[in-house]
Design an enzyme around this catalytic site. Sequence first.
Site, PDB file in Angstrom:
ATOM      1  N   HIS A  27     -21.742 -12.855  19.545  1.00 45.62           N
ATOM      2  CA  HIS A  27     -22.787 -13.577  20.268  1.00 45.62           C
ATOM      3  C   HIS A  27     -23.644 -14.414  19.332  1.00 45.62           C
ATOM      4  O   HIS A  27     -24.034 -13.954  18.253  1.00 45.62           O
ATOM      5  CB  HIS A  27     -23.677 -12.588  21.028  1.00 45.62           C
ATOM      6  CG  HIS A  27     -24.415 -13.208  22.166  1.00 45.62           C
ATOM      7  ND1 HIS A  27     -25.478 -14.073  21.980  1.00 45.62           N
ATOM      8  CD2 HIS A  27     -24.253 -13.107  23.497  1.00 45.62           C
ATOM      9  CE1 HIS A  27     -25.932 -14.474  23.153  1.00 45.62           C
ATOM     10  NE2 HIS A  27     -25.203 -13.906  24.091  1.00 45.62           N
TER      11      HIS A  27
ATOM     12  N   GLY B 266     -46.075 -21.064  13.738  1.00 43.59           N
ATOM     13  CA  GLY B 266     -45.749 -20.623  12.392  1.00 43.59           C
ATOM     14  C   GLY B 266     -45.317 -21.742  11.476  1.00 43.59           C
ATOM     15  O   GLY B 266     -45.115 -22.884  11.892  1.00 43.59           O
TER      16      GLY B 266
ATOM     17  N   ILE C 140     -38.140 -19.612   7.891  1.00 38.68           N
ATOM     18  CA  ILE C 140     -37.742 -18.427   8.643  1.00 38.68           C
ATOM     19  C   ILE C 140     -38.136 -17.165   7.893  1.00 38.68           C
ATOM     20  O   ILE C 140     -38.372 -17.192   6.681  1.00 38.68           O
ATOM     21  CB  ILE C 140     -36.219 -18.405   8.917  1.00 38.68           C
ATOM     22  CG1 ILE C 140     -35.430 -18.303   7.610  1.00 38.68           C
ATOM     23  CG2 ILE C 140     -35.778 -19.606   9.724  1.00 38.68           C
ATOM     24  CD1 ILE C 140     -33.977 -17.934   7.826  1.00 38.68           C
ATOM     25  N   HIS C 141     -38.214 -16.076   8.616  1.00 37.45           N
ATOM     26  CA  HIS C 141     -38.347 -14.767   7.973  1.00 37.45           C
ATOM     27  C   HIS C 141     -37.036 -14.513   7.232  1.00 37.45           C
ATOM     28  O   HIS C 141     -35.955 -14.717   7.792  1.00 37.45           O
ATOM     29  CB  HIS C 141     -38.586 -13.705   9.035  1.00 37.45           C
ATOM     30  CG  HIS C 141     -38.902 -12.347   8.487  1.00 37.45           C
ATOM     31  ND1 HIS C 141     -37.935 -11.534   7.954  1.00 37.45           N
ATOM     32  CD2 HIS C 141     -40.084 -11.654   8.410  1.00 37.45           C
ATOM     33  CE1 HIS C 141     -38.484 -10.398   7.565  1.00 37.45           C
ATOM     34  NE2 HIS C 141     -39.790 -10.452   7.822  1.00 37.45           N
TER      35      HIS C 141
ATOM     36  N   GLY D  37     -35.166 -13.781  10.579  1.00 35.53           N
ATOM     37  CA  GLY D  37     -34.931 -15.095  11.164  1.00 35.53           C
ATOM     38  C   GLY D  37     -36.101 -15.639  11.954  1.00 35.53           C
ATOM     39  O   GLY D  37     -37.248 -15.622  11.503  1.00 35.53           O
TER      40      GLY D  37
END
Length: 490
Positions: free
Chosen positions: A81, A163, A167-168, A172
């Site tokens: 997915h 933010g 990305i984190h 993400g």
Amino acid sequence: MSTLVECVPNFSEGRDKAKVDAIVEAMKMPGVYLLDREMDADHNRCVITLVGDRESIGEAAIRGVGKAAELIDLTQHTGAHPRMGAADVVPFIPIEGVTLEDCVAISRKVGEEIWKRYQIPVYFYEAAAQIPERQNLENIRRGQFEGIRAEIATHPARKPDVGDARIHPTAGATVVGARKFLVAYNVFLNTPDVDIAKKIAKAVRFSSGGLRFVKGAGFLVRGQAQVSMNLTDADQTPVARVFEYVKREAARYGVAPASSEIVGLIPKKAIEDAAEWFLQVENFDSSLILENRLAAVMTGKMAVGGLRAGIEPFIENLAAPTATPGGGSAAAAAGAMAAALGHMVASMSRGKKAYLQYERELSDAIARLSQLREELKSAVDADAQSYNDVVKAYKTAKESGDGSGAINLALKNATSIPLGVAERSKQVAALIETLKPITNPKMASDLTVGAALAKAAIAGALANVEINLESLEDANFVADVKKKAATLAG
């Protein structure tokens, strides 16, 4: 008034039960209930279904996102997915006593908190989208975690809504939004050839010329080709129609459906519609189902030998010497009844041979009238509660000596609710007019009653708007509302 909001967060973990257990545990809190959890190892994804009041459901979702960020490392994640976040998508869905707009407000607050607490950037989608292109989840998630990681800092179109443009490192980014109820429906084929599933998905999904309100993709799951779909409006594109479409397309390649599955939950009405589709029962109605009829009788919505028991409590409450419910609630009830009559007439014409040429128009009207009816029913209680909130604000101000802000806020809410009733009732009236030439003329009297009720609802709601404006001090708000009211009254 009770409020119920559904939240169906999708997390990028479908193989480690202990991690999913921990995420679910993190979301447990008063006022929030777990309805369902699904794990799929091939997709490497889990879908959690929660329901709760509007005050609690957002906080539960935020905690789940935080726990997922602790436990899931997307740099090590693989699965069929598409995904861009440890907590990949977090939708809010109105169930009772709330509107889609309320869910948009919840999603915006949740998005802000996710960034504030966990430094995970957030994108808003569906009804909460701030950029039109982001209404569609696929547009946001294009390229998945790896693609967004490479482009978020340099490509303006990938800049998050909340933010910094980064990305984190392991969690993400997360997509948060508000939408109508969605049915996740998958059909397994009796072949491992995933290319066939992909071709069928392309044929069935709306974006490439297929069925309206269907999104689809093809995957290999448990050794079988799977057509994975999201039905974004099962009222207008029923599950049965989708299954038959997939079955027909599969036959072109010499294969057939082996089974199908529902991921998460499905509304009872969708199953009833499927039964009607396949059984071809004449004049089918959900009240023909024993359990539905029993529930209606037991809850007072229907009396044996008559309907009086269902309406009598509301009428008696109106007659009682108390301020609520009052004219505002009665206006909302009138609008809801108007929508119900339009819905009934359209439903009894749709599918009949004489009106097959109007199938799309009738289906669209039924879906919209159903939504308007639910929103107007919610406004019956909301109007009464708004009056109580105004009284409470005045009382608090009198006791504290300072409360003009709270009073104005309460008055604005008490004005906005009947304004919304007038707007929705105006839409009901317009829909009823469109139904007159495309429905059974023998039911013209029902539409006449519906039109009259809608007109009364508009007039009554605007009267409540006017009386609340007299006490408001915000000149800009008053001017804006007066302008809207004048348009609705015309």
